[in-house]
Design a protein around this motif. Structure first.
Motif: not given
Length: 168
Positions: A1-3, A63-66, A88-97, A99-106
């Protein structure tokens, strides 16, 4: 899956659910007990929706896998024309931490800040938010002196945006 991370309205239903999850987690950790719905509502009452739109900021949803799984905002500290932006308000749901979501978000937030004209990005966080602090350090943020104050601000980070390669 992709971000995929894209700008979205701060007030959109999915963005609101993510912000509620964000506040529930950070408040629960701070108080060392589950935050109540009323406490979450009260905490979100101070969110700056008008500031997280152009020309003073931007809000994004990842979005991870949509499926919406992360969010964050970037805000010019002194309004339009400022060269420093704040995360501000930087957040990744714990279940997908992890998976690269934090880096993609930043990366998306840094690109948004660059697009707003910022050359530097800063943030404040708490010492108990260990995962966030690890992400910031891994993504090139350095600890800096305090630039603001408040009960939920314990450590500050900053990064020059000279390395952003895909400005809008």
């Amino acid at each position: 899956m992709n971000w995929t991370v894209r700008p979205e309205s701060f007030a959109a239903p999915e963005a609101t659910r993510l912000r509620r999850d964000y506040y529930a987690e950070v408040a629960s950790r701070y108080w060392r007990r589950p935050a109540t719905e009323a406490e979450i509502d009260e905490g979100l009452a101070d969110d700056p929706p008008d500031e997280l739109t152009s020309p003073t900021g931007e809000f994004v949803v990842g979005r991870y896998g949509g499926v919406p799984q992360s969010c964050g905002g970037v805000l010019l500290l002194a309004g339009p024309g400022s060269r420093t932006a704040e995360l501000t308000r930087v957040y990744v749901r714990p279940a997908v931490r992890g998976t690269g979501g934090g880096r993609a978000l930043l990366a998306a937030l840094e690109e948004a800040a660059h697009g707003l004209g910022a050359t530097r990005i800063v943030l404040d966080t708490r010492l108990d938010l260990v995962e966030a602090r690890g992400l910031y350090t891994a993504c090139g943020y350095d600890e800096i002196p305090a630039y603001n104050e408040g009960p939920y601000r314990e450590i500050w980070f900053g990064k020059d945006l000279k390395d952003v390669t895909n400005p809008r």
